[in-house]
Scaffold this active site. Structure first.
Site, mmCIF file in Angstrom:
data_model
loop_
_atom_site.group_PDB
_atom_site.id
_atom_site.type_symbol
_atom_site.label_atom_id
_atom_site.label_comp_id
_atom_site.label_asym_id
_atom_site.label_seq_id
_atom_site.Cartn_x
_atom_site.Cartn_y
_atom_site.Cartn_z
ATOM 1 N N LYS A 1 0.831 -1.213 0.000
ATOM 2 C CA LYS A 1 0.000 0.000 0.000
ATOM 3 C C LYS A 1 0.866 1.264 0.000
ATOM 4 O O LYS A 1 0.631 2.188 -0.775
ATOM 5 C CB LYS A 1 -0.913 0.002 1.225
ATOM 6 C CG LYS A 1 -1.611 1.323 1.464
ATOM 7 C CD LYS A 1 -2.358 1.375 2.759
ATOM 8 C CE LYS A 1 -1.536 1.689 3.978
ATOM 9 N NZ LYS A 1 -1.252 3.091 4.263
ATOM 10 N N ASN A 2 1.868 1.304 0.871
ATOM 11 C CA ASN A 2 2.644 2.535 0.999
ATOM 12 C C ASN A 2 3.505 2.815 -0.234
ATOM 13 O O ASN A 2 3.769 3.975 -0.556
ATOM 14 C CB ASN A 2 3.504 2.496 2.268
ATOM 15 C CG ASN A 2 2.645 2.662 3.520
ATOM 16 O OD1 ASN A 2 1.480 3.031 3.428
ATOM 17 N ND2 ASN A 2 3.223 2.372 4.674
ATOM 18 N N ARG B 1 -3.637 10.944 4.216
ATOM 19 C CA ARG B 1 -2.512 11.893 4.320
ATOM 20 C C ARG B 1 -1.594 11.819 3.101
ATOM 21 O O ARG B 1 -1.091 12.827 2.628
ATOM 22 C CB ARG B 1 -1.659 11.533 5.537
ATOM 23 C CG ARG B 1 -1.994 12.206 6.788
ATOM 24 C CD ARG B 1 -1.060 11.701 7.867
ATOM 25 N NE ARG B 1 0.305 12.190 7.676
ATOM 26 C CZ ARG B 1 0.720 13.374 8.029
ATOM 27 N NH1 ARG B 1 -0.095 14.214 8.612
ATOM 28 N NH2 ARG B 1 1.973 13.741 7.820
ATOM 29 N N CYS C 1 -3.271 13.146 12.924
ATOM 30 C CA CYS C 1 -3.594 11.749 12.679
ATOM 31 C C CYS C 1 -3.557 11.031 14.007
ATOM 32 O O CYS C 1 -2.860 11.448 14.914
ATOM 33 C CB CYS C 1 -2.577 11.154 11.722
ATOM 34 S SG CYS C 1 -2.829 9.413 11.486
ATOM 35 N N ARG D 1 2.031 14.568 13.147
ATOM 36 C CA ARG D 1 2.829 14.184 11.977
ATOM 37 C C ARG D 1 3.142 15.414 11.151
ATOM 38 O O ARG D 1 2.464 15.720 10.177
ATOM 39 C CB ARG D 1 2.079 13.114 11.173
ATOM 40 C CG ARG D 1 1.906 11.848 11.984
ATOM 41 C CD ARG D 1 1.056 10.839 11.270
ATOM 42 N NE ARG D 1 1.791 10.050 10.306
ATOM 43 C CZ ARG D 1 1.265 9.017 9.644
ATOM 44 N NH1 ARG D 1 0.025 8.665 9.863
ATOM 45 N NH2 ARG D 1 1.996 8.343 8.783
ATOM 46 N N PRO D 2 4.203 16.130 11.546
ATOM 47 C CA PRO D 2 4.556 17.358 10.828
ATOM 48 C C PRO D 2 5.037 17.061 9.408
ATOM 49 O O PRO D 2 5.415 15.922 9.103
ATOM 50 C CB PRO D 2 5.699 17.938 11.670
ATOM 51 C CG PRO D 2 6.267 16.779 12.404
ATOM 52 C CD PRO D 2 5.166 15.779 12.581
ATOM 53 N N ASP E 1 5.033 0.171 12.070
ATOM 54 C CA ASP E 1 3.761 -0.384 11.592
ATOM 55 C C ASP E 1 3.550 -1.834 12.027
ATOM 56 O O ASP E 1 2.488 -2.407 11.784
ATOM 57 C CB ASP E 1 3.681 -0.295 10.053
ATOM 58 C CG ASP E 1 3.399 1.125 9.584
ATOM 59 O OD1 ASP E 1 3.179 2.010 10.437
ATOM 60 O OD2 ASP E 1 3.395 1.358 8.362
ATOM 61 N N ILE F 1 9.057 6.182 16.854
ATOM 62 C CA ILE F 1 8.698 6.964 15.651
ATOM 63 C C ILE F 1 7.461 7.845 15.896
ATOM 64 O O ILE F 1 7.483 9.035 15.620
ATOM 65 C CB ILE F 1 8.424 6.046 14.432
ATOM 66 C CG1 ILE F 1 9.488 4.952 14.302
ATOM 67 C CG2 ILE F 1 8.276 6.862 13.148
ATOM 68 C CD1 ILE F 1 10.788 5.321 13.685
ATOM 69 N N ARG G 1 -8.640 0.285 5.264
ATOM 70 C CA ARG G 1 -7.774 1.249 4.554
ATOM 71 C C ARG G 1 -6.544 0.563 3.981
ATOM 72 O O ARG G 1 -5.998 1.008 2.966
ATOM 73 C CB ARG G 1 -7.299 2.336 5.526
ATOM 74 C CG ARG G 1 -8.295 3.418 5.811
ATOM 75 C CD ARG G 1 -7.671 4.460 6.711
ATOM 76 N NE ARG G 1 -6.288 4.688 6.317
ATOM 77 C CZ ARG G 1 -5.347 5.200 7.087
ATOM 78 N NH1 ARG G 1 -5.629 5.553 8.316
ATOM 79 N NH2 ARG G 1 -4.123 5.365 6.647
HETATM 80 C C1 UD1 Z 1 5.225 6.424 6.483
HETATM 81 C C2 UD1 Z 1 4.211 5.312 6.318
HETATM 82 C C3 UD1 Z 1 3.671 4.866 7.670
HETATM 83 C C4 UD1 Z 1 4.823 4.483 8.585
HETATM 84 C C5 UD1 Z 1 5.875 5.591 8.639
HETATM 85 C C6 UD1 Z 1 7.129 5.184 9.410
HETATM 86 C C7 UD1 Z 1 3.265 5.834 4.157
HETATM 87 C C8 UD1 Z 1 2.091 6.310 3.385
HETATM 88 N N1 UD1 Z 1 3.132 5.824 5.480
HETATM 89 O O1 UD1 Z 1 4.562 7.514 7.096
HETATM 90 O O2 UD1 Z 1 2.814 3.759 7.467
HETATM 91 O O3 UD1 Z 1 4.322 4.273 9.897
HETATM 92 O O4 UD1 Z 1 6.292 5.950 7.302
HETATM 93 O O5 UD1 Z 1 7.702 4.051 8.839
HETATM 94 O O6 UD1 Z 1 4.274 5.422 3.599
HETATM 95 N N2 UD1 Z 1 8.674 13.835 10.616
HETATM 96 C C9 UD1 Z 1 9.002 15.145 10.884
HETATM 97 N N3 UD1 Z 1 8.868 16.069 9.874
HETATM 98 C C10 UD1 Z 1 8.443 15.736 8.626
HETATM 99 C C11 UD1 Z 1 8.112 14.392 8.355
HETATM 100 C C12 UD1 Z 1 8.244 13.461 9.376
HETATM 101 O O7 UD1 Z 1 9.384 15.486 11.996
HETATM 102 O O8 UD1 Z 1 8.362 16.610 7.754
HETATM 103 C C13 UD1 Z 1 8.798 12.805 11.691
HETATM 104 C C14 UD1 Z 1 7.467 12.160 12.077
HETATM 105 O O9 UD1 Z 1 6.773 12.908 13.051
HETATM 106 C C15 UD1 Z 1 7.902 10.812 12.601
HETATM 107 C C16 UD1 Z 1 9.150 10.499 11.755
HETATM 108 O O10 UD1 Z 1 9.558 11.723 11.171
HETATM 109 O O11 UD1 Z 1 8.298 10.896 13.962
HETATM 110 C C17 UD1 Z 1 8.926 9.486 10.663
HETATM 111 O O12 UD1 Z 1 7.793 9.848 9.898
HETATM 112 P P1 UD1 Z 1 7.684 9.510 8.329
HETATM 113 O O13 UD1 Z 1 8.713 8.486 7.996
HETATM 114 O O14 UD1 Z 1 7.667 10.786 7.577
HETATM 115 O O15 UD1 Z 1 6.257 8.845 8.255
HETATM 116 P P2 UD1 Z 1 5.216 8.964 7.061
HETATM 117 O O16 UD1 Z 1 5.929 9.139 5.767
HETATM 118 O O17 UD1 Z 1 4.156 9.948 7.445
#
Ligand code: UD1
Length: 430
Positions: A22-23, A93, A117, A122-123, A305, A327, A397
């Protein structure tokens, strides 16, 4: 409202086929609009998030032709609008991937800011930092992120936190920027590699995906491609834990065992036997699972996950385990639901201390989010008696035909939407 009803206590046996990731699909669908040619995507999972993403894309003028439930032909030649509606970003998202894709192709995009979320804050600051470093002007107006640039220019960028979303989004925009981009401290998840491979199959020049440093030389144009998405490591891991928790023996088919190393290592630690083949993994449960400590980390560490699934296993294991979530801060809500089934745990900050119990018992519970919901299904399958799970829309989902695949392994589970169906299930299962 649909619910799952489960009569627990049946060890799962047999074979299950895993679908596309999915991701990876969400990133690849967005990237597909970066060419005006037709793009064929196969091994697409038929899950709600993917279907919402396709709706969001067709709303801006992408031609979406669903050839089969698992393949789609896309054409981004006639995109009339670079504004994504809030309705879609609210539901999913990852439609923010359209920001990187549209910015790369048209040098402008407008996407509503994703809301909060339920797995934690989730910034998206890193995504925006990347777009700015590529020369885009980024502003927040009326709740939307507006990004535009005369020219996108390659840059050297260090990501402060390892982020899957930021790595993919910036990589897409940079694929069509002028010159060379170097992104450091990248996420190394298999789906980052899959999106890079997909872009390369359209003519992009991306090297190093799967390592800390991704190097991109921008190209002016991308072209048609046919691409098959990698198998879903989280769906696979979920079935592996379902086998472990129910005392079962399951062959999980259509997987890349290398992507499952962290999960396999924990299954071995809690006492399972695991046999690896080229594209299959067999999990054989012990009589009783053992305790273990686990900390979630970016790939190749243990995936966040998969944290609720191991949490359920540890709640039935012999001894006390410590689970550290590094995370997302809000991923222990399933433990409150598990407590209703007789599990014992204590959460302190990002750590949960779980003391295993001999037996969980069925209860009425709710799915707090996608992966936690799937983990609670595993709890229901392992528990004595009947469990009903509300809010299964979260589970749908990301899991295709979850109940059907579990029934194929002997599980007593049905998706119901009335008391009458619940009574019928109880009569049938005794
Ligand atoms: C993706 C996955 C999700 C998985 C996550 C971590 C998809 C659609 N979703 O989510 O299923 O749980 O990876 O493996 O692929 N962060 C910041 N600033 C940013 C972006 C992220 O501080 O701009 C932080 C987040 O708060 C979190 C960490 O980075 O603590 C990792 O998040 P991220 O890897 O970005 O997760 P997603 O891409 O949202």
């Amino acid at each position: 409202m649909e619910q799952y009803i489960i009569k627990g206590g049946v060890p799962l046996h047999g074979e299950v086929e895993i679908g596309g990731a999915k991701n990876a699909a969400l990133g690849i669908l967005a990237a597909a609009i970066m060419t005006d040619d037709e793009v064929l995507i196969e091994n697409l999972p038929d899950v709600r998030d993917v279907n919402v993403m396709l709706e969001a894309m067709s709303q801006i003028g992408v031609k979406v032709e669903r050839l089969t439930p698992h393949s789609v032909m896309l054409c981004g030649a006639n995109i009339g609008d670079v504004n994504i509606e809030y309705e879609y970003i609210k539901k999913i998202r990852a439609s923010y991937y359209l920001l990187g894709a549209l910015l790369g192709k048209y040098k402008k995009a407008e996407v509503p800011l994703p809301g909060g979320c339920n797995i934690g804050s989730r910034p998206i600051d890193l995504h925006l930092k990347g777009f700015k470093a590529l020369g885009a002007k980024v502003s927040i107006r009326n709740g939307s992120i507006c990004a535009h640039a005369e020219h996108l220019k390659g840059c050297h960028l260090f990501l402060d936190t390892v982020s899957v979303g930021a790595t993919i989004n910036i990589m897409m925009a940079a694929a069509m920027a002028e010159g060379r981009t170097v992104i450091e401290n990248c996420a190394k998840e298999p789906h980052v590699v899959d999106v890079a491979n997909f872009l390369n199959s359209m003519g992009a020049n991306i090297k190093g995906a799967g390592t800390d440093v991704i190097r991109i030389v921008g190209v002016e144009k991308l072209h048609m491609t046919e691409y098959s998405i990698i198998p879903d490591q989280i769906e696979a891991g979920t079935f592996m834990f379902a086998a472990a928790c129910t005392g079962g023996d399951v062959l999980v088919k259509n997987v890349i065992p290398k992507h499952l190393e962290a999960t396999i290592s924990k299954l071995l630690e809690i006492g399972c036997r695991v046999e690896e083949f080229d594209t299959e993994v067999r999990v054989i449960a012990p009589k009783r699972l053992s305790c273990a400590n686990v900390k979630t980390l970016p790939y190749p560490g243990y995936p966040t996950d998969m944290q609720p699934q191991i949490g359920v296993a540890l709640s039935m294991a012999e001894g006390t385990s410590i689970v550290t979530e590094s995370i997302f801060e809000n991923r222990f809500k399933y433990l409150d639901e598990l407590a209703r089934m007789g599990a014992t745990s204590k959460v302190e900050g990002n750590t949960a201390i779980i003391t295993g119990t001999d037996k969980l018992t069925g209860a009425r519970i709710s799915a707090p989010d996608l992966r936690a919901g799937a983990a609670l299904v595993i709890a229901g399958l392992s528990a004595e008696g009947v469990t009903t799970i509300d809010d299964i829309v979260y589970i749908q989902r990301g899991y295709e035909c979850f109940d059907e695949k579990l029934r194929g392994l002997g599980a007593k589970i049905e998706c119901i939407s009335s008391q009458r169906e619940a009574r019928k299930f109880m009569l049938m299962t005794g």
